[in-house]
Design an enzyme around this catalytic site. Sequence first.
Site: not given
Length: 223
Positions: A49, A84-86, A126, A163, A189
């Site tokens: 993203r 997922c925040n993004t 992010t 990650k 995130c």
Amino acid sequence: MKYDLGIIGGLGPFASSYLYEMITKKTKANVDQAHLNIAILSYASTPDRTAYILNENTDSPFPYLLENCKILEKLGVKMISIPCNTSCYFHEKLQKNVNIPINNLIKNTVKYIKQKGYKKVCILATTGTIKSNLYQNELMKENINYCLPNQDKVMEIIYDYVKSGKDVPLNLIEETIKNIDADAYILGCTELSILKGKLNLDDKFIDPLEIEVENILTYFNKL
């Protein structure tokens, strides 16, 4: 078969498994059959993203997210969660194409911050989330001040450690927020959400996934 909740996972995989674990632990149930029926679609091949938002990758995550939403819609879920925040960058467009409510991690987190009465928060997220002003815009709507840490360090924690499956040293978190004047810190995130329990971070570290679990279980009357 009927499903209650749909989770679009793989963004990243650790975050979606962590969300499922928290939902299971916090559900008010004394037998298996009292838990929610959950469909998890973990399509880890969804394009990054942040890379897309920063024009580092021309392959948009949107079609992948929408396809998963449509699959969950066909399964008859009553609510969709995307840990997922993004991905909230695509939320409005996704919601217009789906008839099931899709939770917005960022809006729900800012609502929580307002309820807690915090006046100034630090956003750990992010670069995609930061550059697209997802949290900043929502915070400004509520007249909540914000500040940003060293972004390179935040991305190091997310990509080089979480990650990559490596343990994050506590001192790296401390260095990242050193000398920052804020009432609380948003773990903006979902990879950062995982750190709260692992590093025993206190309640000044706001975890959007914890808020997500509360919202999900309240909606289904399972809290």
